[in-house]
Structures are given as C-alpha cells and as structure tokens.
Motif scaffolding. Structure first.
Motif, PDB file in Angstrom:
ATOM      1  N   LEU A  38      17.371  -7.636  10.382  1.00  0.00           N
ATOM      2  CA  LEU A  38      15.943  -7.405  10.575  1.00  0.00           C
ATOM      3  C   LEU A  38      15.140  -8.704  10.490  1.00  0.00           C
ATOM      4  O   LEU A  38      15.426  -9.587   9.678  1.00  0.00           O
ATOM      5  N   THR A  39      14.132  -8.795  11.324  1.00  0.00           N
ATOM      6  CA  THR A  39      13.198  -9.917  11.288  1.00  0.00           C
ATOM      7  C   THR A  39      12.038  -9.580  10.348  1.00  0.00           C
ATOM      8  O   THR A  39      11.880  -8.442   9.895  1.00  0.00           O
ATOM      9  N   ARG A  40      11.197 -10.589  10.084  1.00  0.00           N
ATOM     10  CA  ARG A  40      10.019 -10.352   9.252  1.00  0.00           C
ATOM     11  C   ARG A  40       9.122  -9.268   9.847  1.00  0.00           C
ATOM     12  O   ARG A  40       8.596  -8.406   9.128  1.00  0.00           O
ATOM     13  N   ASP A  41       8.921  -9.325  11.166  1.00  0.00           N
ATOM     14  CA  ASP A  41       8.055  -8.334  11.807  1.00  0.00           C
ATOM     15  C   ASP A  41       8.648  -6.937  11.683  1.00  0.00           C
ATOM     16  O   ASP A  41       7.913  -5.958  11.463  1.00  0.00           O
ATOM     17  N   GLU A  42       9.969  -6.830  11.810  1.00  0.00           N
ATOM     18  CA  GLU A  42      10.600  -5.509  11.704  1.00  0.00           C
ATOM     19  C   GLU A  42      10.530  -4.968  10.282  1.00  0.00           C
ATOM     20  O   GLU A  42      10.343  -3.759  10.080  1.00  0.00           O
ATOM     21  N   VAL A  43      10.661  -5.850   9.288  1.00  0.00           N
ATOM     22  CA  VAL A  43      10.500  -5.414   7.906  1.00  0.00           C
ATOM     23  C   VAL A  43       9.063  -4.942   7.672  1.00  0.00           C
ATOM     24  O   VAL A  43       8.819  -3.931   6.995  1.00  0.00           O
ATOM     25  N   SER A  44       8.109  -5.634   8.260  1.00  0.00           N
ATOM     26  CA  SER A  44       6.711  -5.200   8.161  1.00  0.00           C
ATOM     27  C   SER A  44       6.513  -3.825   8.785  1.00  0.00           C
ATOM     28  O   SER A  44       5.747  -2.996   8.274  1.00  0.00           O
ATOM     29  N   ASP A  45       7.209  -3.561   9.900  1.00  0.00           N
ATOM     30  CA  ASP A  45       7.134  -2.250  10.540  1.00  0.00           C
ATOM     31  C   ASP A  45       7.683  -1.158   9.622  1.00  0.00           C
ATOM     32  O   ASP A  45       7.144  -0.040   9.572  1.00  0.00           O
ATOM     33  N   VAL A  46       8.758  -1.485   8.891  1.00  0.00           N
ATOM     34  CA  VAL A  46       9.305  -0.515   7.932  1.00  0.00           C
ATOM     35  C   VAL A  46       8.306  -0.261   6.814  1.00  0.00           C
ATOM     36  O   VAL A  46       8.106   0.883   6.389  1.00  0.00           O
ATOM     37  N   HIS A  47       7.636  -1.310   6.351  1.00  0.00           N
ATOM     38  CA  HIS A  47       6.604  -1.136   5.327  1.00  0.00           C
ATOM     39  C   HIS A  47       5.541  -0.150   5.796  1.00  0.00           C
ATOM     40  O   HIS A  47       5.054   0.681   5.008  1.00  0.00           O
ATOM     41  N   ALA A  48       5.179  -0.248   7.056  1.00  0.00           N
ATOM     42  CA  ALA A  48       4.136   0.636   7.591  1.00  0.00           C
ATOM     43  C   ALA A  48       4.588   2.095   7.615  1.00  0.00           C
ATOM     44  O   ALA A  48       3.747   3.005   7.577  1.00  0.00           O
ATOM     45  N   LEU A  49       5.902   2.334   7.675  1.00  0.00           N
ATOM     46  CA  LEU A  49       6.423   3.701   7.679  1.00  0.00           C
ATOM     47  C   LEU A  49       6.439   4.338   6.294  1.00  0.00           C
ATOM     48  O   LEU A  49       6.419   5.563   6.160  1.00  0.00           O
ATOM     49  N   MET A  50       6.510   3.510   5.255  1.00  0.00           N
ATOM     50  CA  MET A  50       6.825   4.008   3.919  1.00  0.00           C
ATOM     51  C   MET A  50       5.870   5.073   3.376  1.00  0.00           C
ATOM     52  O   MET A  50       6.304   5.980   2.660  1.00  0.00           O
ATOM     53  N   PRO A  51       4.555   5.044   3.672  1.00  0.00           N
ATOM     54  CA  PRO A  51       3.683   6.106   3.146  1.00  0.00           C
ATOM     55  C   PRO A  51       4.056   7.507   3.638  1.00  0.00           C
ATOM     56  O   PRO A  51       3.616   8.491   3.032  1.00  0.00           O
ATOM     57  N   ASP A  52       4.845   7.606   4.711  1.00  0.00           N
ATOM     58  CA  ASP A  52       5.268   8.907   5.226  1.00  0.00           C
ATOM     59  C   ASP A  52       6.734   9.195   4.928  1.00  0.00           C
ATOM     60  O   ASP A  52       7.328  10.091   5.535  1.00  0.00           O
ATOM     61  N   VAL A  53       7.329   8.451   4.003  1.00  0.00           N
ATOM     62  CA  VAL A  53       8.747   8.616   3.699  1.00  0.00           C
ATOM     63  C   VAL A  53       8.920   9.514   2.483  1.00  0.00           C
ATOM     64  O   VAL A  53       8.388   9.241   1.404  1.00  0.00           O
ATOM     65  N   ALA A  54       9.657  10.594   2.673  1.00  0.00           N
ATOM     66  CA  ALA A  54       9.930  11.530   1.579  1.00  0.00           C
ATOM     67  C   ALA A  54      11.140  11.102   0.769  1.00  0.00           C
ATOM     68  O   ALA A  54      11.236  11.408  -0.424  1.00  0.00           O
ATOM     69  N   LEU A  55      12.082  10.399   1.434  1.00  0.00           N
ATOM     70  CA  LEU A  55      13.312  10.002   0.759  1.00  0.00           C
ATOM     71  C   LEU A  55      13.725   8.613   1.228  1.00  0.00           C
ATOM     72  O   LEU A  55      13.858   8.372   2.427  1.00  0.00           O
ATOM     73  N   LEU A  56      13.907   7.724   0.263  1.00  0.00           N
ATOM     74  CA  LEU A  56      14.462   6.402   0.521  1.00  0.00           C
ATOM     75  C   LEU A  56      15.848   6.356  -0.116  1.00  0.00           C
ATOM     76  O   LEU A  56      15.978   6.459  -1.333  1.00  0.00           O
ATOM     77  N   VAL A  57      16.867   6.229   0.729  1.00  0.00           N
ATOM     78  CA  VAL A  57      18.238   6.054   0.258  1.00  0.00           C
ATOM     79  C   VAL A  57      18.557   4.579   0.426  1.00  0.00           C
ATOM     80  O   VAL A  57      18.505   4.051   1.535  1.00  0.00           O
ATOM     81  N   SER A  58      18.863   3.892  -0.663  1.00  0.00           N
ATOM     82  CA  SER A  58      18.969   2.439  -0.561  1.00  0.00           C
ATOM     83  C   SER A  58      20.102   1.876  -1.394  1.00  0.00           C
ATOM     84  O   SER A  58      20.329   2.286  -2.537  1.00  0.00           O
ATOM     85  N   GLN A  59      20.819   0.931  -0.801  1.00  0.00           N
ATOM     86  CA  GLN A  59      21.669   0.056  -1.582  1.00  0.00           C
ATOM     87  C   GLN A  59      20.758  -0.897  -2.359  1.00  0.00           C
ATOM     88  O   GLN A  59      19.620  -1.134  -1.948  1.00  0.00           O
ATOM     89  N   PRO A  60      21.214  -1.453  -3.459  1.00  0.00           N
ATOM     90  CA  PRO A  60      20.370  -2.381  -4.215  1.00  0.00           C
ATOM     91  C   PRO A  60      20.210  -3.707  -3.460  1.00  0.00           C
ATOM     92  O   PRO A  60      21.115  -4.529  -3.423  1.00  0.00           O
ATOM     93  N   ILE A  61      19.084  -3.887  -2.827  1.00  0.00           N
ATOM     94  CA  ILE A  61      18.783  -5.115  -2.084  1.00  0.00           C
ATOM     95  C   ILE A  61      17.890  -5.994  -2.956  1.00  0.00           C
ATOM     96  O   ILE A  61      16.849  -5.547  -3.440  1.00  0.00           O
ATOM     97  N   ARG A  62      18.294  -7.235  -3.153  1.00  0.00           N
ATOM     98  CA  ARG A  62      17.578  -8.144  -4.040  1.00  0.00           C
ATOM     99  C   ARG A  62      16.262  -8.626  -3.417  1.00  0.00           C
ATOM    100  O   ARG A  62      16.112  -8.660  -2.205  1.00  0.00           O
ATOM    101  N   ASP A  63      15.354  -9.046  -4.291  1.00  0.00           N
ATOM    102  CA  ASP A  63      14.070  -9.579  -3.834  1.00  0.00           C
ATOM    103  C   ASP A  63      14.255 -10.781  -2.921  1.00  0.00           C
ATOM    104  O   ASP A  63      13.511 -10.963  -1.959  1.00  0.00           O
ATOM    105  N   GLU A  64      15.244 -11.618  -3.240  1.00  0.00           N
ATOM    106  CA  GLU A  64      15.404 -12.865  -2.500  1.00  0.00           C
ATOM    107  C   GLU A  64      16.333 -12.729  -1.302  1.00  0.00           C
ATOM    108  O   GLU A  64      16.695 -13.727  -0.682  1.00  0.00           O
ATOM    109  N   TYR A  65      16.755 -11.507  -0.978  1.00  0.00           N
ATOM    110  CA  TYR A  65      17.716 -11.337   0.105  1.00  0.00           C
ATOM    111  C   TYR A  65      17.053 -11.558   1.463  1.00  0.00           C
ATOM    112  O   TYR A  65      16.225 -10.775   1.902  1.00  0.00           O
ATOM    113  N   ARG A  66      17.353 -12.627   2.093  1.00  0.00           N
ATOM    114  CA  ARG A  66      17.043 -12.947   3.478  1.00  0.00           C
ATOM    115  C   ARG A  66      15.553 -12.905   3.831  1.00  0.00           C
ATOM    116  O   ARG A  66      14.898 -13.913   3.812  1.00  0.00           O
TER     117      ARG A  66
END
Length: 275
Positions: A38-66
C-alpha cells in the motif's frame, strides 16, 4: 457496514473465507492489497473507510512499519464506538523449513529470490564465500545436525507462542501438522480455514459457517521439506540444481541482499551450525 482484514499475504485469503459468513450478518468484506504494497494515499483511503467499519481483523502491524498510519493501533483508533477489533498473529513458522529466510536490499525493502521468492541460508553462505553452483552441488544438501534442527523448530514455535499472547486468536497449535505451510509464511487452506473459524468465533459468529475451497490460496510456491525433493512452482517441479544455479548467479549481482540475509539471520546460522 464494512469489514477490513489487515495484514500481509494471509489477509486476503482470510477475508475471502470470512466473506460469506459475514455477508449473512449484513457485513461487507473490503478487498485490499497486503499492507506492504500500500502507498500513503491508499492507507489514507483506508482511514476514510474506518468510520463505517464494524469489524477490523488485523495482524499486529507496528507503528513504524513501512507507511505512516498503517499500524493496527491507528486503524483501531478510527473505528466507530461499536466497531470491533479481532487480532490474529502472522502465521510464520520455520520449524519445517529451517534454512528458508527473507532478505532485504540496501534500501531496506524486501527482495524476492529468483524462482522461489525465498532465500536459503546455505546458498547465501555459498554466495558470500564466492562458491559456484558446481561447488555447492558437490556437497548438497549441507544439513545441520539433527539436534540443532530440533532446537530450531522448538525456538520457532516458542516465538510464535510469544507473538500470539497479545492476540485474540491463536494459531500455534496448527503449524506443526504435516504440510501445514508451503513456505515459512504461506499456510495451507486447512490452517487458513481454522484461523478464519477462530476469528469468526471471537466476533460472535458461527465458526461452522466457514467453507474452505479446494483451490489452495497460497500454494503457488511450495518449498520441499524432504531432502532432495524439488520445489513446486505454479504446479511444476523445479529441481534444486536449477534453483542453486539461478540463485548463485543472481546473488553475484546483489551482494546487498546476501549481506542482509546473513546479517539478519546470524543467530539462526550459529544455532544450526554450532562450532
């Protein structure tokens, strides 16, 4: 309401396995590339989706990862008040494949090996010593002592136990089954299916509603476990002499990858080949 499955190459198969069961609850799994693409812009697009997300299934991704903003904690903080987070560990186990590693280039980004994508510590050592394919094949395979291999398998499993302690779902009981992984981080459908069932159970769904397809999600490259057996790449056998020749020729053009692979796995090398 949407569902985000966040992580590496295991995330998309998990999302696909969860799609039908969650659709029955009115939830839509969003298709996303693995985080490392993912690029910075694509991560920003995911951020924009989050208010409508009922479930986030996530591996532990670090703050400094990429890419900034891709951390699990960042996305979880953007969930709506009734949104749920279910964490699942990365299925990463090298007990059956003790010589297999990943490596980065001088820029710090992962670099895949030719043919196999994965690097072999024995070939990285041979490249560092300036050995030819003929040299390597004369003594192949260079096996570590049995007790060292058993100790490595135990250490790799213990590391997975450690990483999953902070997660909602555990997977360490799945990885030691025969053929559980095609590579050190590509589990078979049996492992992915059971992981999806456990995620669904943690969310309050019915684990039995997960249906596993016959087509293996992550079986495109299959590393041999048996001594002398070929790799299987896109369904075709590739013998070790071809892999050795291709890798060593390519390493001559990428000494940065050789150095990184050896430096980052110096402890494993010392454990496998004690002096």
């Amino acid at each position: 309401m949407r569902v985000i499955v966040w992580g590496n190459c295991q995330a998309a198969p998990l999302g696909d396995l969860l799609r039908a069961p969650l659709a029955r609850a009115g939830l839509d799994v969003v298709d996303l590339p693995p985080v490392y693409l993912l690029t910075r812009d694509e991560v920003s697009d995911v951020h924009a989706l989050m208010p409508d997300v009922a479930l986030l299934v996530s591996q532990p991704i670090r703050d400094e990862y990429r890419v900034p903003g891709c951390a699990t904690s960042t996305l979880a903080g953007l969930l709506p008040p009734d949104g749920r987070l279910v964490t699942v560990p990365l299925v990463y186990y090298s007990g059956a494949l003790p010589y297999q590693v990943t490596a980065n280039g001088a820029d710090g980004l992962r670099v895949n090996a030719p043919l196999t994508d994965y690097h072999d510590l024995r070939l990285l050592q041979a490249a560092d010593r300036g050995e030819t394919a003929t040299d390597v094949l004369a003594g192949w395979p260079r096996a570590a002592p049995d007790d060292a291999l058993r100790a490595h398998a135990a250490a790799s499993l213990a590391e997975l136990h450690r990483r999953e302690r902070t997660c909602d779902v555990v997977v360490s009981d799945l990885v030691t089954a025969p053929d559980a992984l095609f590579t050190l981080n590509h589990p078979n459908n049996a492992v992915l299916g059971e992981t999806a069932r456990r995620v669904l159970g943690a969310f309050g769904g019915d684990p039995a509603s997960v249906a596993v397809p016959l087509r293996e999600y992550l079986g495109g490259i299959r590393a041999p476990v048996e001594v002398g057996a070929p790799w299987l790449i896109a369904g075709e056998p590739v013998p070790w002499d071809v892999v050795i020749t291709e890798h060593l020729a390519w390493y001559r053009t990428r000494p940065d990858v050789v150095r990184d692979g050896l430096d980052r796995n110096a402890r494993r090398l010392a454990d496998l080949y004690p002096r």
